[in-house]
Write an enzyme that holds these catalytic residues in place. Structure first.
Site, PDB file in Angstrom:
ATOM      1  N   LYS A  42     -16.755  42.061-100.586  1.00 42.77           N
ATOM      2  CA  LYS A  42     -15.995  42.361-101.806  1.00 42.77           C
ATOM      3  C   LYS A  42     -16.095  43.833-102.172  1.00 42.77           C
ATOM      4  O   LYS A  42     -15.294  44.332-102.969  1.00 42.77           O
ATOM      5  CB  LYS A  42     -16.485  41.496-102.970  1.00 42.77           C
ATOM      6  CG  LYS A  42     -16.134  40.021-102.861  1.00 42.77           C
ATOM      7  CD  LYS A  42     -16.597  39.252-104.099  1.00 42.77           C
ATOM      8  CE  LYS A  42     -16.286  37.765-103.980  1.00 42.77           C
ATOM      9  NZ  LYS A  42     -17.146  37.085-102.994  1.00 42.77           N
TER      10      LYS A  42
ATOM     11  N   PHE B  82     -17.023  30.733-112.099  1.00 44.45           N
ATOM     12  CA  PHE B  82     -17.206  30.437-113.515  1.00 44.45           C
ATOM     13  C   PHE B  82     -17.218  28.918-113.700  1.00 44.45           C
ATOM     14  O   PHE B  82     -16.435  28.197-113.090  1.00 44.45           O
ATOM     15  CB  PHE B  82     -16.062  31.025-114.338  1.00 44.45           C
ATOM     16  CG  PHE B  82     -16.149  32.507-114.584  1.00 44.45           C
ATOM     17  CD1 PHE B  82     -17.186  33.269-114.080  1.00 44.45           C
ATOM     18  CD2 PHE B  82     -15.176  33.145-115.347  1.00 44.45           C
ATOM     19  CE1 PHE B  82     -17.271  34.636-114.317  1.00 44.45           C
ATOM     20  CE2 PHE B  82     -15.246  34.516-115.593  1.00 44.45           C
ATOM     21  CZ  PHE B  82     -16.287  35.253-115.076  1.00 44.45           C
TER      22      PHE B  82
END
Length: 412
Positions: A334, A400
């Site tokens: 990332k 999340f």
């Protein structure tokens, strides 16, 4: 249980719109982060992202497909077309009910939602919505349109588990093939979150980096100066196929998928568990299913998004599973692609598979000053890629809501 292999790959990413470009740029350690061009970001706290560049949907999509689909679905169709072409599957010789689609997206048609609601307000609250509003918006439309494009009548649905989404999709496809419920799946995930509302919402959470002066260096996992993740977008597609079926038709096999697991932190809406309890269990269960000892894993593509809390908690989990001085090579890609949210796991699975086929570990870039909270005995590959024997690769995705998903791929 049936064996499951990967016979096709496709990608639309900030580092390239095909597998070759994506892999070469990842190996070269290129950053895809730059000032946002999709909309005017001047008033935003974060004014940069990792955008997909030079995307031309007409290369793989018909005009009516483009008109009727949100960008996240266009990314899905584009990547899926590459993967189908790469796999060489001859659908005319297969029962269409033996091939399915399990696709993932965390947000779905966010761009469509913003566009239609904005027009509603600008039109003086006159309800003149497009007839394509709902079909373009709903998160399952990518899987639906992939199945329609190829006449795939097997299992078809969408998973949503935030940033663990596409790992969940791939895991489900893996398990259904193992159980003999299908011969093959198109699976993966797509996301198009570089929109004002999405960027504004994540900014309000204080989750994103604000390094606007040096966006190319903003995603810096494990660095002491990291200040949040960088938004990315795109899609990753994999063709998962039952081994004997692939072997019988002489398919090119990239790797075998041997383990997958999901757990929940049950801890916090947005933060990972500080001790990595759920992540530890996900990795342990995946290894157990793969019938592998931890020391057999050569490469781990970590979730590491460059957030202050998330990165150390994942390293804590890795040490619990692999020992205080893990022998495996670790990288956080990332740092180059940004965070593709629901598409991240699929893109990172592709990098793991390519690491296996090419025996190269892509790097973590921008990590200049290692956070003292990260033990130096953890082998994080920084700066440049390395040549290394990769027989087994693992990838983590956390989302999340406390979702943890781990996948394991093996050389065949």
């Amino acid at each position: 249980m049936k064996r499951v292999v990967i016979t096709g790959l496709g990608a639309v990413t900030p580092l390239g719109n095909n597998i070759q470009d994506f892999w070469q740029n990842a190996v070269a350690g290129k950053s895809a982060a730059a000032t946002i061009t999709r909309f005017d970001p001047t008033k935003f706290k974060t004014r940069f992202a990792c955008e997909v560049k030079d995307f031309n949907p007409a290369e793989y999509l018909e005009r009516n497909e483009i008109k009727r689909s949100d960008l996240f679905t266009q990314y899905a169709l584009y990547a899926a077309a590459q993967a189908m072409e790469d796999s060489g599957l001859d659908l005319s010789k297969m029962d269409p009910f033996d091939v399915g689609v399990i696709w993932g997206s965390g947000q779905g048609g966010m761009g469509t939602f913003e566009e239609e609601v904005t027009k509603y307000v600008q039109n003086g609250f006159e309800p003149r919505f497009s007839p394509f509003f709902v079909p373009k918006l709903i998160v399952n439309m990518a899987s639906g349109m992939i199945s329609m494009k190829y006449g795939l009548q097997g299992m078809n649905y969408t998973t949503v588990s935030a940033c663990a989404t596409s790992n969940t999709s791939i895991m489900d496809a893996f398990n259904y093939i193992r159980m003999g419920k299908a011969k093959a799946f198109v699976t993966g995930g797509s996301e198009a979150p570089i929109t004002p509302a999405s960027m504004g919402g994540f900014s309000a959470l204080k989750a994103m980096s604000t390094n606007n002066d040096h966006p190319e260096a903003a995603s810096r996992p494990f660095d002491v100066d990291r200040d949040g993740f960088v938004m990315g977008e795109g899609a990753g597609a994999l063709i998962l196929e039952e081994y004997e079926h692939a072997k019988a038709r002489g398919a090119h096999i990239y790797a075998e998928m041997v383990g997958a697991a999901m757990t929940a932190d049950a801890f916090h809406m947005t933060a990972t568990h500080p001790e990595g309890i759920g992540a530890i269990k996900a990795m342990e269960l995946a290894l157990e299913e793969a019938q592998l000892n931890p020391d057999k894993v050569n490469y781990l593509n970590v979730h590491a998004t460059s957030t202050p809390v998330g990165d150390p908690s994942e390293v804590t989990a890795v040490q619990k599973v692999f020992g205080e001085k893990p022998l495996l090579n670790i990288s956080a890609t990332k740092s180059m692609t940004g965070h593709l949210l629901g598409a991240a796991g699929a893109a990172e699975s592709i990098l793991c598979i390519k690491a296996i086929t090419d025996n190269i570990v892509p790097p973590t870039i921008n990590t200049v000053n290692l956070d003292p909270a990260i033990p130096k005995d953890v082998r994080i590959i920084t700066g440049e890629s390395i040549d290394a024997q990769v027989d087994v690769a693992m990838t983590n995705s956390f989302g999340f809501g406390g979702h943890n998903a781990t996948l394991i791929f093996k050389k065949i």
